[in-house]
Scaffold this motif. Structure first.
Motif: not given
Length: 134
Positions: A106-109, A111-113, A115-116, A118-119
């Motif tokens: 889940s770390r990859l997921f 991190s992406r969530w 960042n989304d 934040k964006k």
């Protein structure tokens, strides 16, 4: 796992305190697998599905007038964590700690969530403020 990010914002601190203290806003926007959130007196229960596996997340949330919001949670598959927001003038610091079920995968997921989140933060908060008249 620990992930920390700073989010620049133009929203007022008092409005952010209200918006980020709402589990039904924060949790599904930060964690897209969460599809249902129930709230009752400082407690919340979330249901969702991650990589095809249903899960339930339960916890408590706390906020202070000093601009600190904390979500403490347990996942029924065997995981615990904290999500914390520190609100300052012009920025929000998000700190996420988690140990347990699917941690490495889940770390990859996550991190992406994050960042989304934040964006899209400024626009999502703006829309929530309009919806809730904050």
């Amino acid at each position: 796992m620990r992930i920390s990010v700073e989010i620049q914002t133009k929203h007022e601190s008092n409005a952010l305190l209200v918006v980020l203290s709402d589990p039904s806003f924060v949790l599904p926007n930060l964690f897209p697998p969460i599809k249902e959130v129930k709230i009752s007196e400082g407690k919340y229960t979330c249901k969702g599905k991650f990589l095809g596996t249903p899960f339930e997340m339960v916890g408590n949330y706390y906020s202070s007038t000093e601009g600190r919001i904390k979500y403490v949670f347990t996942i029924n598959k065997g995981g615990t964590g904290n999500l914390e927001f520190l609100i300052e003038q012009g920025k929000v610091t998000l700190i996420f700690d988690y140990e347990g079920w699917f941690e490495k995968i889940s770390r990859l997921f996550i991190s992406r969530w994050i960042n989304d989140f934040k964006k899209n933060f400024e626009e999502k908060v703006r829309l929530k403020r309009i919806e809730s008249k904050i």
